[in-house]
Design a protein around this motif. Structure first.
Motif, short mmCIF file in Angstrom:
data_model
loop_
_atom_site.label_atom_id
_atom_site.label_comp_id
_atom_site.label_asym_id
_atom_site.label_seq_id
_atom_site.Cartn_x
_atom_site.Cartn_y
_atom_site.Cartn_z
N GLY A 236 8.31 0.76 5.42
CA GLY A 236 9.50 1.48 4.11
C GLY A 236 9.14 2.67 3.91
N LEU A 237 9.82 3.48 3.35
CA LEU A 237 9.97 4.72 3.26
C LEU A 237 10.28 4.67 1.40
N LEU A 238 9.71 5.01 0.42
CA LEU A 238 10.21 5.02 -1.11
C LEU A 238 10.90 6.34 -0.59
N MET B 137 -3.63 3.70 -1.13
CA MET B 137 -3.47 3.50 -2.30
C MET B 137 -3.24 1.74 -1.94
N SER B 138 -3.40 0.75 -3.02
CA SER B 138 -3.00 -0.59 -3.32
C SER B 138 -2.53 -0.57 -4.44
N LEU B 139 -1.11 -1.10 -3.85
CA LEU B 139 -0.11 -0.96 -4.79
C LEU B 139 0.46 -2.87 -5.51
N GLY B 140 -1.12 -3.58 -4.74
CA GLY B 140 -1.15 -4.74 -5.37
C GLY B 140 -0.55 -5.71 -4.29
N VAL B 141 -0.85 -7.24 -5.05
CA VAL B 141 -0.26 -8.19 -4.34
C VAL B 141 0.05 -8.65 -4.26
N VAL B 142 1.75 -8.71 -3.67
CA VAL B 142 3.15 -9.19 -3.46
C VAL B 142 2.57 -10.67 -3.89
N VAL B 143 3.67 -11.00 -5.14
CA VAL B 143 3.80 -12.46 -5.11
C VAL B 143 4.88 -12.44 -5.21
N PRO B 144 5.56 -14.35 -3.93
CA PRO B 144 6.48 -14.88 -3.06
C PRO B 144 6.61 -14.70 -4.01
N GLY B 145 8.20 -15.06 -3.95
CA GLY B 145 9.43 -15.52 -5.20
C GLY B 145 9.74 -14.65 -6.19
N ASP C 116 9.15 11.19 -3.28
CA ASP C 116 10.40 11.35 -2.85
C ASP C 116 9.80 11.23 -1.41
N GLY C 117 10.33 9.84 -0.48
CA GLY C 117 9.86 9.70 1.29
C GLY C 117 7.93 9.21 1.24
N SER C 118 7.53 9.50 0.32
CA SER C 118 6.06 8.57 0.46
C SER C 118 5.87 6.90 1.30
N PRO C 119 5.42 6.72 2.51
CA PRO C 119 5.16 5.95 2.63
C PRO C 119 5.13 4.96 2.91
N LEU C 120 5.23 3.22 2.76
CA LEU C 120 5.05 2.08 2.15
C LEU C 120 4.39 1.02 3.35
N LEU C 121 3.28 0.47 3.17
CA LEU C 121 2.66 -0.89 4.14
C LEU C 121 2.30 -2.10 3.27
N LEU C 122 2.70 -3.32 3.85
CA LEU C 122 2.92 -4.34 3.68
C LEU C 122 2.10 -5.18 4.89
N TRP D 256 1.17 -1.44 -0.09
CA TRP D 256 -0.23 -0.11 -0.08
C TRP D 256 0.64 1.25 0.37
N LEU D 257 0.55 2.27 -0.92
CA LEU D 257 0.68 3.59 -0.47
C LEU D 257 0.33 4.19 -0.03
N VAL D 258 1.08 5.01 1.36
CA VAL D 258 -0.03 6.27 2.27
C VAL D 258 0.38 7.22 1.93
N PRO D 259 -0.84 8.09 1.29
CA PRO D 259 -0.70 9.38 0.81
C PRO D 259 -0.51 10.05 2.06
N GLY D 260 0.31 11.37 1.00
CA GLY D 260 0.56 12.39 1.96
C GLY D 260 -0.59 13.34 2.68
#
Length: 237
Positions: free
Chosen positions: A232-234, A180-188, A205-211, A170-174
């Motif tokens: 994490g942070l972009l 905002m969903s960035l999609g499902v992570v595909v393992p491996g 720059d500095g946008s937070p990301l959540l999993l 997920w992207l955390v807006p400012g």
């Protein structure tokens, strides 16, 4: 000598540290750095060794007649693709030929400067990257955003599926707007995702990301996102 200690990996780590890699090569190297501690150590070693050397090398743009003289000496007119190939071979010859770190760094900076000098990339178009630690493990989710293409490169190398859950990025807006969903992570796997313009416009720059941990298939419609398991942070690279 182990697989991760072979000379090709040393070269790849050095080129990654120097910023030569692009596109799929960059994505693959970021995946290796996130999932392979030995390769990550190589990259860190090259960065620490080369950074002081690069500080002492003043920026320089080669004269326009440099490649014309090379063409004249060879007796041919080289297409731009062959010029890039020649520069790549020059770098590899230096590594295999046992050149000193200072000489190799100087040649690498020369080639990189020559390659990028004709086009000035806007600051806002610089790629963004995040290396997201997974819980208390040594694994990391490597995320790279390419603004000029509105593409997200997600490397989940080394991460295994549990057969019960999926993880959604997920992207955390400012502002206080919803995640905002960035999609499902595909393992491996390493995936390239084209972002919707509405989402791409909010990446900075500095946008937070959540999993988050979700049921298989991702967050169900109408329900809140699941528990956050990593963040994490972009940042510009």
């Amino acid at each position: 000598m182990t697989d991760t200690d072979r000379p090709d990996d040393e070269i790849l780590a050095a080129e990654f540290a120097l910023g030569f890699l692009e596109g799929e090569d960059l994505m693959a190297a970021r995946g290796r750095e996130a999932s392979d501690p030995a390769f990550a150590a190589m990259v860190e070693r090259w960065q620490s060794q080369l950074a002081p050397l690069l500080d002492n090398i003043p920026p320089a743009t080669p004269r326009e007649d440099v490649w014309k003289r090379i063409e004249a000496d060879l007796g041919v007119s080289m297409p731009s693709a062959e010029v890039v190939e020649l520069k790549t071979k020059l770098r590899r010859w230096q590594w295999f030929g046992g050149a000193s770190a200072a000489a190799a760094a100087a040649i690498a900076v020369f080639a990189f400067t020559f390659k990028t000098a004709p086009v000035t990339q806007p600051v806002e178009q610089a790629p963004l990257a995040a290396s997201i630690p997974i819980a208390d493990t040594d694994l990391r989710l490597a995320v790279t955003y390419l603004p000029d293409r509105s593409e997200l490169l997600v490397s989940a190398s080394g991460i295994a599926a549990d057969g019960v859950h999926d993880h959604e990025l997920w992207l955390v807006p400012g502002d206080d707007s919803p995640l905002m969903s960035l999609g499902v992570v595909v393992p491996g796997e390493e995936r390239r995702v084209k972002l919707d313009p509405a989402v791409a416009s909010r990446v900075a720059d500095g946008s937070p990301l959540l999993l988050t941990r979700e049921p298989l298939g991702g967050k169900p419609e109408g329900l809140d996102a699941g528990p956050v398991v990593a963040e994490g942070l972009l940042r510009k690279i």
